[in-house]
Design a protein around this motif. Structure first.
Motif, mmCIF file in Angstrom:
data_model
loop_
_atom_site.group_PDB
_atom_site.id
_atom_site.type_symbol
_atom_site.label_atom_id
_atom_site.label_comp_id
_atom_site.label_asym_id
_atom_site.label_seq_id
_atom_site.Cartn_x
_atom_site.Cartn_y
_atom_site.Cartn_z
ATOM 1 N N SER A 1 40.974 -9.499 95.005
ATOM 2 C CA SER A 1 40.077 -10.115 95.970
ATOM 3 C C SER A 1 39.039 -9.105 96.390
ATOM 4 O O SER A 1 39.351 -7.937 96.585
ATOM 5 C CB SER A 1 40.851 -10.566 97.222
ATOM 6 N N THR A 2 37.833 -9.535 96.506
ATOM 7 C CA THR A 2 36.793 -8.657 97.047
ATOM 8 C C THR A 2 36.273 -9.312 98.313
ATOM 9 O O THR A 2 36.162 -10.542 98.407
ATOM 10 C CB THR A 2 35.633 -8.456 96.057
ATOM 11 N N LEU A 3 35.982 -8.500 99.274
ATOM 12 C CA LEU A 3 35.499 -8.984 100.549
ATOM 13 C C LEU A 3 34.160 -8.342 100.850
ATOM 14 O O LEU A 3 33.923 -7.194 100.499
ATOM 15 C CB LEU A 3 36.489 -8.627 101.664
ATOM 16 N N SER A 4 33.354 -9.076 101.520
ATOM 17 C CA SER A 4 32.092 -8.534 101.984
ATOM 18 C C SER A 4 32.103 -8.656 103.502
ATOM 19 O O SER A 4 32.422 -9.717 104.042
ATOM 20 C CB SER A 4 30.932 -9.341 101.391
ATOM 21 N N ALA A 5 31.813 -7.568 104.168
ATOM 22 C CA ALA A 5 31.837 -7.579 105.625
ATOM 23 C C ALA A 5 30.553 -6.977 106.160
ATOM 24 O O ALA A 5 29.978 -6.075 105.561
ATOM 25 C CB ALA A 5 33.037 -6.776 106.128
#
Length: 122
Positions: free
Chosen positions: A9-13
């Motif tokens: 999973s990749t997240l962008s914050a």
């Protein structure tokens, strides 16, 4: 043959301001620094073991195999740490150098392999 893939999973914050990015980086780097400190302690334990075996003159293939398994665990741990350290923490270079030093402890292996060819001490 069956292939198994890990879920990724990749997240962008996004923070509320530039200070959030600085704080996030500092928290992430601190966590990786703690991981690296644990890794460096593991290198120290690894290096101490062959030195102890040399002092006690325990030159067995079983011990050598155990040391090789320990070295492989250190290599895997270093690869995992490197993959997670996206910011390149300050201890990254030291950990790489320490891993190389640990891997260079070939003196014990040479002694184990030479032991069957040496006359017993009296």
């Amino acid at each position: 043959m069956r292939a198994t893939f890990a879920n990724v999973s990749t997240l962008s914050a996004a923070g509320r301001g530039p200070e959030d990015a600085v704080r996030f980086r500092a928290v992430f780097t601190a966590a990786r620094s703690a991981d690296r400190a644990e890794f460096l302690a593991g290198c120290g334990k690894f290096e101490a073991e062959p030195a102890k075996e040399i002092r006690t003159r325990k030159f067995t293939l079983a011990e050598l195999e155990e040391e090789e398994r320990s070295m492989e665990r250190l290599r895997r741990r270093h690869r995992d740490l490197t993959a997670r350290d996206v910011f390149g923490g300050p201890e990254a270079a030291e950990a790489g150098e320490r891993l190389e030093q640990s891997a260079a402890c070939e003196d014990y292996a040479e002694r184990v392999l030479a032991a069957p060819h040496q006359a017993p001490e009296r």
